[in-house]
Design an enzyme around this catalytic site. Structure first.
Site, short mmCIF file in Angstrom:
data_model
loop_
_atom_site.label_atom_id
_atom_site.label_comp_id
_atom_site.label_asym_id
_atom_site.label_seq_id
_atom_site.Cartn_x
_atom_site.Cartn_y
_atom_site.Cartn_z
N THR A 111 69.53 -9.35 64.76
CA THR A 111 68.23 -8.67 64.71
C THR A 111 67.21 -9.43 65.56
O THR A 111 66.95 -10.62 65.32
CB THR A 111 67.77 -8.54 63.24
OG1 THR A 111 68.76 -7.74 62.57
CG2 THR A 111 66.42 -7.88 63.11
N ARG A 158 71.70 -4.23 53.35
CA ARG A 158 71.01 -4.11 52.05
C ARG A 158 71.96 -4.21 50.88
O ARG A 158 71.55 -4.51 49.76
CB ARG A 158 70.21 -2.80 52.00
CG ARG A 158 71.05 -1.57 52.15
CD ARG A 158 70.19 -0.37 52.49
NE ARG A 158 70.99 0.83 52.69
CZ ARG A 158 71.68 1.12 53.78
NH1 ARG A 158 71.68 0.26 54.80
NH2 ARG A 158 72.37 2.23 53.89
N GLU A 243 66.57 4.30 52.79
CA GLU A 243 67.80 4.07 53.55
C GLU A 243 69.04 4.73 52.93
O GLU A 243 69.88 5.23 53.64
CB GLU A 243 68.05 2.57 53.73
CG GLU A 243 67.00 1.90 54.59
CD GLU A 243 67.31 0.44 54.86
OE1 GLU A 243 68.40 0.15 55.35
OE2 GLU A 243 66.46 -0.41 54.56
N HIS A 259 42.21 0.44 43.00
CA HIS A 259 40.98 0.35 43.78
C HIS A 259 41.00 1.23 45.03
O HIS A 259 40.10 1.12 45.85
CB HIS A 259 40.73 -1.11 44.16
CG HIS A 259 40.54 -1.98 42.96
ND1 HIS A 259 39.31 -2.21 42.39
CD2 HIS A 259 41.44 -2.62 42.16
CE1 HIS A 259 39.45 -2.98 41.31
NE2 HIS A 259 40.75 -3.23 41.16
N LYS A 353 66.85 -0.15 67.04
CA LYS A 353 67.33 -1.48 67.48
C LYS A 353 67.86 -1.41 68.92
O LYS A 353 67.67 -2.33 69.71
CB LYS A 353 68.44 -1.98 66.55
CG LYS A 353 67.91 -2.55 65.25
CD LYS A 353 69.03 -3.15 64.43
CE LYS A 353 68.49 -3.81 63.16
NZ LYS A 353 69.52 -4.32 62.29
O1 PA5 Z 1 69.20 -2.24 55.47
C1 PA5 Z 1 69.34 -2.31 56.68
O2 PA5 Z 1 70.38 -1.96 57.27
C2 PA5 Z 1 68.20 -2.82 57.52
O3 PA5 Z 1 67.02 -2.86 56.80
C3 PA5 Z 1 68.56 -4.22 58.09
O4 PA5 Z 1 68.64 -5.15 57.05
C4 PA5 Z 1 67.53 -4.64 59.14
O5 PA5 Z 1 67.55 -3.73 60.21
C5 PA5 Z 1 67.80 -6.02 59.67
O6 PA5 Z 1 69.13 -6.17 60.05
P1 PA5 Z 1 69.89 -7.49 59.58
O7 PA5 Z 1 69.80 -7.48 58.07
O8 PA5 Z 1 71.28 -7.36 60.06
O9 PA5 Z 1 69.14 -8.63 60.18
#
Ligand code: PA5
Length: 360
Positions: A111, A158, A243, A259, A353
């Site tokens: 990333t 994730r 996601e 607020h 990306k």
């Molecule tokens: O859940 C996901 O796939 C994304 O949110 C990734 O975590 C994010 O794009 C970053 O990639 P990485 O976790 O491989 O650094």
């Protein structure tokens, strides 16, 4: 007619990449993550790095890889002796220096923002640890002599949350910055195993809190509200709806939302009718906050399509944080099944990306 989420064949067909199975193994993944972290902590260069107490802890990462830092902050909300900062972007904030401990976390290791933050940390002389399953971050850490905690490959970032959170907690434990982790982890594992039986695909919809949550949120835009000590959990839930379920979802934190955010519910009924509000609760909120939360719920009642409360389980902070995460994760997959979408692929993220100005 069979309840839609009780049709196990359909669940499997839609969730063809197996997100639910990975989610269900959270307790085992936590144990595996603990083993990896313990091995890592045995390494001489790691011990050296952790000898002196840092002035701040920084978790540099994006998306799913940053959430471990958020949960660390939630878990230690009332007890961390040092600031915990989650840095998402190309550069670290200016207050980070050689006294800071920086975790550069990227599950894929590729990333762009995290690689750039890693370089920033190294050039500022920060004590740095890389956390990754490989990729460029793995290579760069080897080149710079930065200790690297290697994670198992093959997961969606994730879905690797146990590996992205627990090792960080254990490293803080090693530095005596937290106390009672082992006992809290034991309780968390017990709570998660109990909750797993309740949310498992085999548990019928009528008794299954994750299926019921997914059903109630179907065809709405969820807004997750949480007190500050659960702001990372609320963000996790929101991003899992984004996601896994592939729907817009939002997060707002209390008391700040009293607020500003709340005024939006005075708005046009036709807009509000597509929203659902989910309040994360743990029964130990500050009574001042709780009283206002009741008023807010009253204002939302009958305006949003759905109003739900989701309660944390367990006594310790860790069990509470992880139980909410677990329930939200599984509910997001059931919601994906209701929409007929495979929870695992995230095409839009890959597309963005791929649009890097400086491709790897
Ligand atoms: O859940 C996901 O796939 C994304 O949110 C990734 O975590 C994010 O794009 C970053 O990639 P990485 O976790 O491989 O650094």
């Amino acid at each position: 007619m069979e309840a839609p989420l009780d049709d196990l064949e359909r669940v499997k067909t839609v969730d063809r990449s197996g997100m639910l199975e990975v989610q269900m193994s959270m307790p085992e993944a936590l144990l595996n993550a603990r083993r990896l972290a313990e091995e890592f902590l045995e390494r001489g260069e790691v011990k050296g790095l952790l000898e002196e107490e840092p002035s701040a802890l920084v978790v540099a990462g994006m998306g799913g890889s940053a959430i471990g830092g958020e949960l660390l902050r939630d878990w230690l909300f009332g007890s961390s002796p040092i600031p915990i900062h989650v840095s998402r972007g190309y550069q670290l904030p200016s207050f980070i220096d050689e006294m800071s401990l920086v975790f550069a976390v990227s599950y894929s290791g590729n990333t762009e923002e995290t690689l750039s933050s890693f370089q920033d940390a190294v050039s500022r002389g920060c004590r740095t640890i890389a956390v990754t399953s490989g990729g460029r971050l793995g290579e760069m850490s080897a080149r710079h002599g930065v200790p690297c905690l290697r994670l198992p490959r093959g997961l969606a970032p994730r879905a690797a949350l146990p590996y992205l959170f627990l090792p960080l907690a254990l490293i803080l434990d090693e530095m005596a910055l937290v106390s009672g982790l082992e006992k809290e982890l034991e309780e968390a594992l017990r709570v998660l195993r109990g909750l797993r039986r309740e949310v498992a695909p085999e548990t019928p919809q009528a008794d299954n809190p994750a299926k019921l949550l997914a059903l109630s949120l179907s065809h709405t835009i969820p807004v997750v509200y949480a007190p500050r000590g659960y702001s990372g959990v609320a963000l996790r839930m929101k991003t899992q709806f984004n996601e896994n379920s592939k729907v817009p979802a939002y997060r707002a934190v209390l008391p700040e939302a009293f607020h500003n955010d709340v005024v939006g519910y005075e708005g046009p009924r036709e807009l509000l009718g597509s929203l659902s509000a989910v309040f994360l609760r743990d029964g130990e909120e500050d009574p001042r906050l709780r009283a206002k939360m009741d008023v807010m719920r009253g204002l939302l009642e009958g305006r949003v399509r759905v109003l739900r409360e989701v309660w944390a389980r367990g006594e310790g902070r860790l069990a509470r944080v992880l139980s909410l995460v677990f329930l939200g994760d599984v509910a997001s997959t059931y919601l994906a099944v209701l929409y007929g979408v495979d929870p695992t692929p995230v095409e839009s993220i890959s597309m963005i990306k791929g649009a890097s100005a400086n491709p790897l």
